[in-house]
Design a protein around this motif. Sequence first.
Motif, PDB file in Angstrom:
ATOM      1  N   VAL A  91      -6.537   3.180  -0.201  1.00  0.00           N
ATOM      2  CA  VAL A  91      -5.172   2.784  -0.609  1.00  0.00           C
ATOM      3  C   VAL A  91      -4.939   1.288  -0.329  1.00  0.00           C
ATOM      4  CG1 VAL A  91      -2.717   3.285  -0.367  1.00  0.00           C
ATOM      5  CG2 VAL A  91      -4.385   5.129  -0.121  1.00  0.00           C
ATOM      6  N   ASN A 149      -6.992   5.833   3.978  1.00  0.00           N
ATOM      7  CA  ASN A 149      -6.191   4.603   4.022  1.00  0.00           C
ATOM      8  C   ASN A 149      -6.975   3.418   3.481  1.00  0.00           C
ATOM      9  OD1 ASN A 149      -4.081   5.955   5.203  1.00  0.00           O
ATOM     10  ND2 ASN A 149      -4.614   5.357   7.301  1.00  0.00           N
ATOM     11  N   ILE A 199      -1.645   7.256  -5.325  1.00  0.00           N
ATOM     12  CA  ILE A 199      -3.114   7.242  -5.321  1.00  0.00           C
ATOM     13  C   ILE A 199      -3.639   8.244  -4.302  1.00  0.00           C
ATOM     14  CG2 ILE A 199      -5.090   5.832  -4.565  1.00  0.00           C
ATOM     15  CD1 ILE A 199      -3.882   3.481  -5.940  1.00  0.00           C
ATOM     16  N   ARG A 200      -2.951   8.305  -3.184  1.00  0.00           N
ATOM     17  CA  ARG A 200      -3.302   9.246  -2.113  1.00  0.00           C
ATOM     18  C   ARG A 200      -3.271  10.688  -2.623  1.00  0.00           C
ATOM     19  NH1 ARG A 200      -3.026   7.518   3.252  1.00  0.00           N
ATOM     20  NH2 ARG A 200      -1.917   5.588   2.854  1.00  0.00           N
ATOM     21  N   ALA A 205       0.840  -1.202   0.000  1.00  0.00           N
ATOM     22  CA  ALA A 205       0.000   0.000   0.000  1.00  0.00           C
ATOM     23  C   ALA A 205       0.877   1.255   0.000  1.00  0.00           C
ATOM     24  CB  ALA A 205      -0.925  -0.005   1.215  1.00  0.00           C
ATOM     25  N   ALA A 250     -10.656   2.781  -5.529  1.00  0.00           N
ATOM     26  CA  ALA A 250      -9.440   1.960  -5.556  1.00  0.00           C
ATOM     27  C   ALA A 250      -9.258   1.342  -6.942  1.00  0.00           C
ATOM     28  CB  ALA A 250      -9.526   0.872  -4.487  1.00  0.00           C
ATOM     29  N   ASN A 291       1.347   5.158  -2.844  1.00  0.00           N
ATOM     30  CA  ASN A 291       1.037   6.452  -2.243  1.00  0.00           C
ATOM     31  C   ASN A 291       0.634   7.524  -3.251  1.00  0.00           C
ATOM     32  OD1 ASN A 291       0.799   6.408   0.505  1.00  0.00           O
ATOM     33  ND2 ASN A 291       3.010   6.400   0.847  1.00  0.00           N
TER      34      ASN A 291
END
Lengths: 307, 155
Positions: free
Chosen positions: A295, A292, A32-33, A26, A64, A30
């Motif tokens: 992710v 979170n 994606i965050r 995950a 996601a 990051n």
Amino acid sequence: MTLKGRDIVSVFDFSRDEIEYLFKKAEELNDIRRGRTLNIATGKLAAITFFEPSTRTRLSFTMAMKRLGGDILDFGEVERTSIAKGETLADTIRMIDGYGVDLIVLRHPSEGASKLAAEVAEAPVINAGDGSREHPTQALLDLYTIWREYSCIDGLNVGVMGDLKYGRTPSSLSYALSMFSNVKVYYIAPKPLQIREEVLSRVKGKIEYLKCEDLREVIDKLDVLYVTRIQRERLPHPEDYEKLKGLYTVTPSSLKGCKDNLIVMHPLPRVTELSHEVDEMKHARYFQQAVNGMVIRAALIKEILGL
Amino acid sequence: MEETLKSLNIDSGTLIDNISAGKGLKIFKILNLKGETVFLFINAPGERFRVKDLIAVKNCFLGEKETLKVALISPGATVRRIENFELKPERHLEIPKHLTDLFKCPNSKCITNKEREPVKPSFTVTQREPLKLKCDYCDRYLSREEVEELIVSGK
């Protein structure tokens, strides 16, 4: 280590090593965050089959998949599908599976629904909540949030508060915590809503636990306070709700005496059990927790699809 | 025992022996022996001054499901075939690790209780003494007493 093709029906479908492996995977996502879309799942399709209302989990899985560059097939609200005409879950899942989707994400009110779906579908199935039973990816994101804070889970004191009997997050979180060492869990709830014996019997000997009714008794010991909502209709005497509501509401004053590095978590949505004043405190982690979730679910989807 | 069988005129059938005292009537009920000749012995003398129940049924043999139900209600029971007034070797009843389609899960929210859903209730034995089962779908735990109640009530 591979999770390719794996059905995730229960938290126990993961080993501790796999959970920690997913945390590391995950962290690699990051971007994606930061709102970036990665094109690693191009051409892949996830079916989002939710037989119960949900905002966060549904959006989180959808985002996601999209952030990985894949697509989704969401059958929408149950009222507008053949399920409203009486179609069985097994038939619905077989039909969707027959379209050749790469993954099925299922939420259903019946306990064990995801196991049945996993039995009839060729594609891997992820349980996104089945009745009061389990919500394994919620547990995964909860642990991931704790791990990001403390860099480990071992040795932590975790308070779980609210409706522990009917909520599915307290059971899944307990199972997940039981895979780690020297974890102590404080179950803080009114007696009628205490954690179920069947949950305790599965974690006995793996975690140390203590049941109590008042947060103030244990607040100074906690590294993590996990708050869940008490619903009026769950109580044997709904008129007790007003009285209990105050006792099980987290405010800045109920956190007095807590450890400096305590984190407060909540699966959301919240109603009154977590005051908005806590949002401004350094302890609040629930909004990060929700991010979170997207992710870690992206990491899980990536691994299950073998990307 | 053979003499008793002769006096009862059971030349062929089944003898369920060593049933825990008090469980004989329950087992008689669940076997649904309508129209069969049945002898039910209650508080018969057993080993070491203990009493036991027995059931002898004429011209009737237990299937796998019935045998398992007997074992779940009275774990120490034994089943013997009767042929020409003779008792064949004793068969100790063993409860397998997995039990399927014997009784319903008591959890009304379990997927196995959903109408028309093509799934049979199934349980895993998680502990033998005292007996404890877990539903393979909803994870609900059942004690031996709960299992007995479910079988006897025909659920």
